[in-house]
Design a protein around this motif. Structure first.
Motif, PDB file in Angstrom:
ATOM      1  N   SER A  50     -21.922 -65.587  45.262  1.00 42.34           N
ATOM      2  CA  SER A  50     -21.617 -66.517  46.355  1.00 42.34           C
ATOM      3  C   SER A  50     -20.278 -67.186  46.039  1.00 42.34           C
ATOM      4  CB  SER A  50     -22.720 -67.568  46.484  1.00 42.34           C
ATOM      5  OG  SER A  50     -23.935 -66.952  46.873  1.00 42.34           O
ATOM      6  N   SER A  51     -19.487 -67.453  47.060  1.00 42.74           N
ATOM      7  CA  SER A  51     -18.128 -67.928  46.791  1.00 42.74           C
ATOM      8  C   SER A  51     -17.673 -68.963  47.809  1.00 42.74           C
ATOM      9  CB  SER A  51     -17.150 -66.756  46.790  1.00 42.74           C
ATOM     10  OG  SER A  51     -17.131 -66.133  48.063  1.00 42.74           O
ATOM     11  N   ALA A  52     -16.619 -69.688  47.422  1.00 42.69           N
ATOM     12  CA  ALA A  52     -16.027 -70.696  48.300  1.00 42.69           C
ATOM     13  C   ALA A  52     -14.526 -70.750  48.052  1.00 42.69           C
ATOM     14  CB  ALA A  52     -16.644 -72.069  48.037  1.00 42.69           C
ATOM     15  N   VAL A  53     -13.784 -71.091  49.109  1.00 39.77           N
ATOM     16  CA  VAL A  53     -12.330 -71.254  49.026  1.00 39.77           C
ATOM     17  C   VAL A  53     -11.971 -72.543  49.746  1.00 39.77           C
ATOM     18  CG1 VAL A  53     -10.081 -70.302  49.681  1.00 39.77           C
ATOM     19  CG2 VAL A  53     -11.928 -68.766  49.029  1.00 39.77           C
ATOM     20  N   ALA A  63     -22.509 -67.374  51.089  1.00 34.98           N
ATOM     21  CA  ALA A  63     -23.578 -67.620  50.123  1.00 34.98           C
ATOM     22  C   ALA A  63     -24.850 -66.891  50.535  1.00 34.98           C
ATOM     23  CB  ALA A  63     -23.864 -69.112  50.012  1.00 34.98           C
ATOM     24  N   THR A  64     -25.557 -66.411  49.525  1.00 36.16           N
ATOM     25  CA  THR A  64     -26.902 -65.885  49.725  1.00 36.16           C
ATOM     26  C   THR A  64     -27.802 -66.564  48.705  1.00 36.16           C
ATOM     27  OG1 THR A  64     -26.548 -64.044  48.192  1.00 36.16           O
ATOM     28  CG2 THR A  64     -26.088 -63.631  50.537  1.00 36.16           C
ATOM     29  N   GLY A  65     -29.102 -66.569  48.986  1.00 35.29           N
ATOM     30  CA  GLY A  65     -30.034 -67.188  48.061  1.00 35.29           C
ATOM     31  C   GLY A  65     -31.390 -67.377  48.694  1.00 35.29           C
ATOM     32  N   ARG A  66     -32.122 -68.378  48.188  1.00 33.71           N
ATOM     33  CA  ARG A  66     -33.477 -68.673  48.678  1.00 33.71           C
ATOM     34  C   ARG A  66     -33.666 -70.182  48.742  1.00 33.71           C
ATOM     35  NH1 ARG A  66     -36.566 -65.072  50.168  1.00 33.71           N
ATOM     36  NH2 ARG A  66     -36.571 -63.014  49.308  1.00 33.71           N
ATOM     37  N   LEU A  67     -34.490 -70.593  49.723  1.00 33.59           N
ATOM     38  CA  LEU A  67     -34.926 -71.977  49.850  1.00 33.59           C
ATOM     39  C   LEU A  67     -36.430 -72.015  49.651  1.00 33.59           C
ATOM     40  CD1 LEU A  67     -32.955 -73.102  53.027  1.00 33.59           C
ATOM     41  CD2 LEU A  67     -32.465 -73.696  50.664  1.00 33.59           C
TER      42      LEU A  67
END
Length: 162
Positions: free
Chosen positions: A108-111, A131-135
């Motif tokens: 996952s990344s940010a700029v 972003a990818t993931g889980r809640l």
């Protein structure tokens, strides 16, 4: 504002300042920084600095714990020493609440891009993330967004009558 309210407000501000200083100290202690060279970003002469978590680093703050798995690059203006661009990527999963509340996946990344406006104050120009993931262990998360900032204008000073 009563004397008691003022005292509570000042105490809260002092606590926020202390936490901010501790977080900065923590982040600087967990990262290995390496100055890589010079580049021109959006017409601004910059110095490129890479950052990567130090092996065995032991963060003391919540932010330090979350950020220790983030790697990236940052460009600082040579003239003003301001952050011009930041690229960050999760080098391994980032977990909130031991991964039960949320998990942001590796990759996952940010700029963040910043630019000077009006009197030379640097403000955000663009922010983008993927972003990818889980809640809560069950709900999958896949998000991508870009936010562009524009039309900055100076507000009149308080009491100026404008």
């Amino acid at each position: 504002e009563s004397a008691g309210d003022r005292q509570r407000r000042l105490a809260r501000a002092a606590e926020r300042d202390r936490e901010g200083r501790e977080t900065i100290d923590d982040v600087l202690s967990i990262y290995a920084l390496d100055v890589k060279g010079r580049e021109v970003i959006n017409g601004v002469r910059t110095r490129l600095v890479t950052f990567e978590g130090r092996p065995g680093a032991r963060p003391r703050t919540r932010a330090g714990g979350l950020l220790r798995s983030v790697t990236g690059r940052a460009w600082f203006s040579e003239a003003e020493y301001e952050l011009v661009r930041l690229e960050a990527k999760a080098g391994r999963p980032i977990r909130y609440g031991w991964g039960i509340l949320a998990r942001i996946d590796e990759g996952s990344s940010a700029v963040l891009d910043r630019r000077p406006v009006h009197d030379g104050t640097w403000l955000p120009d663009r922010y983008a993330f993927t972003a990818t993931g889980r809640l809560l262990l069950v709900r999958g998360l896949a998000r991508q967004a870009t936010v562009t900032f524009s039309n900055y204008r100076r507000l009149p000073a308080a009491g100026s009558g404008e």
